[in-house]
Design an enzyme around this catalytic site. Structure first.
Site, mmCIF file in Angstrom:
data_model
loop_
_atom_site.group_PDB
_atom_site.id
_atom_site.type_symbol
_atom_site.label_atom_id
_atom_site.label_comp_id
_atom_site.label_asym_id
_atom_site.label_seq_id
_atom_site.Cartn_x
_atom_site.Cartn_y
_atom_site.Cartn_z
ATOM 1 N N TYR A 1 0.398 -0.991 -0.364
ATOM 2 C CA TYR A 1 0.058 -0.190 0.229
ATOM 3 C C TYR A 1 0.594 1.357 -0.310
ATOM 4 O O TYR A 1 0.878 1.916 -1.207
ATOM 5 C CB TYR A 1 -0.906 -0.214 1.256
ATOM 6 C CG TYR A 1 -1.696 1.351 1.271
ATOM 7 C CD1 TYR A 1 -3.149 0.943 0.397
ATOM 8 C CD2 TYR A 1 -1.829 2.319 2.261
ATOM 9 C CE1 TYR A 1 -3.670 2.066 0.780
ATOM 10 C CE2 TYR A 1 -2.573 3.461 1.904
ATOM 11 C CZ TYR A 1 -3.545 3.083 1.465
ATOM 12 O OH TYR A 1 -4.560 4.390 1.569
ATOM 13 N N HIS B 1 1.650 4.436 -2.879
ATOM 14 C CA HIS B 1 0.829 5.726 -2.987
ATOM 15 C C HIS B 1 2.145 6.063 -3.322
ATOM 16 O O HIS B 1 2.031 7.436 -2.919
ATOM 17 C CB HIS B 1 0.162 5.598 -1.497
ATOM 18 C CG HIS B 1 -1.015 5.775 -1.904
ATOM 19 N ND1 HIS B 1 -1.937 3.848 -1.979
ATOM 20 C CD2 HIS B 1 -2.125 5.793 -1.594
ATOM 21 C CE1 HIS B 1 -3.119 3.326 -1.150
ATOM 22 N NE2 HIS B 1 -3.195 4.725 -1.983
ATOM 23 N N TYR C 1 -4.554 16.901 -0.078
ATOM 24 C CA TYR C 1 -5.326 15.735 0.129
ATOM 25 C C TYR C 1 -4.042 14.803 1.204
ATOM 26 O O TYR C 1 -3.141 14.843 0.487
ATOM 27 C CB TYR C 1 -5.465 14.624 -0.720
ATOM 28 C CG TYR C 1 -6.003 13.124 -0.073
ATOM 29 C CD1 TYR C 1 -6.325 13.027 0.699
ATOM 30 C CD2 TYR C 1 -6.541 12.761 -1.460
ATOM 31 C CE1 TYR C 1 -7.423 11.418 0.993
ATOM 32 C CE2 TYR C 1 -7.172 11.675 -1.800
ATOM 33 C CZ TYR C 1 -7.623 10.955 -0.397
ATOM 34 O OH TYR C 1 -8.180 9.513 -0.268
ATOM 35 N N TRP D 1 -8.720 2.185 -10.139
ATOM 36 C CA TRP D 1 -8.059 2.256 -8.528
ATOM 37 C C TRP D 1 -8.335 1.501 -7.178
ATOM 38 O O TRP D 1 -7.192 0.375 -7.297
ATOM 39 C CB TRP D 1 -7.439 3.380 -8.576
ATOM 40 C CG TRP D 1 -6.620 3.898 -7.160
ATOM 41 C CD1 TRP D 1 -6.923 4.036 -5.904
ATOM 42 C CD2 TRP D 1 -5.026 4.208 -7.103
ATOM 43 N NE1 TRP D 1 -6.189 4.431 -4.592
ATOM 44 C CE2 TRP D 1 -4.640 3.931 -5.730
ATOM 45 C CE3 TRP D 1 -4.228 3.732 -8.396
ATOM 46 C CZ2 TRP D 1 -3.412 4.503 -5.567
ATOM 47 C CZ3 TRP D 1 -2.359 3.938 -7.730
ATOM 48 C CH2 TRP D 1 -2.752 4.165 -6.174
#
Length: 102
Positions: free
Chosen positions: A18, A22, A41, A75
């Site tokens: 993960y 990212h 964000y 995604w």
């Protein structure tokens, strides 16, 4: 301006993947997020939990825009195996704001 926060649990054996994904979010995904009106964000990691925070003018519109985009579907399909099964059943869990120091 609205502030939105969410959380979700990762599969412990998928945390490293993960984080890696990212570090290289697809350019078209980054553009779509911006096009949806989301700004500032960030996603944070704590154990097997991820916490997201962003700002936008209209959270419902931003979420609807994102949900309608093909890149969001791709995604989401790529990320789904990394999350604990509860995420597939319940989605990301929005967090209520309980304190703000402006």
């Amino acid at each position: 301006m609205a502030r939105v926060a969410w959380t979700a649990r990762l599969r412990p054996e998928k945390i490293e993947e993960y984080v890696k994904e990212h570090a290289a979010v697809w350019p078209e995904m980054r553009q779509m997020i911006s096009d949806s009106g989301v700004r500032n964000y960030s996603i944070y990691l704590c154990g097997d939990r991820v916490f997201g925070y962003y700002e936008c003018d209209d959270p419902a519109s931003s979420k609807a825009y994102q949900a309608a985009q093909e890149v969001t579907k791709r995604w989401g399909a790529a990320m789904a195996p990394l999350f604990h099964p509860e995420v597939a059943e319940q989605g990301l869990q929005d967090l209520p704001e309980i304190f703000r120091l402006d």
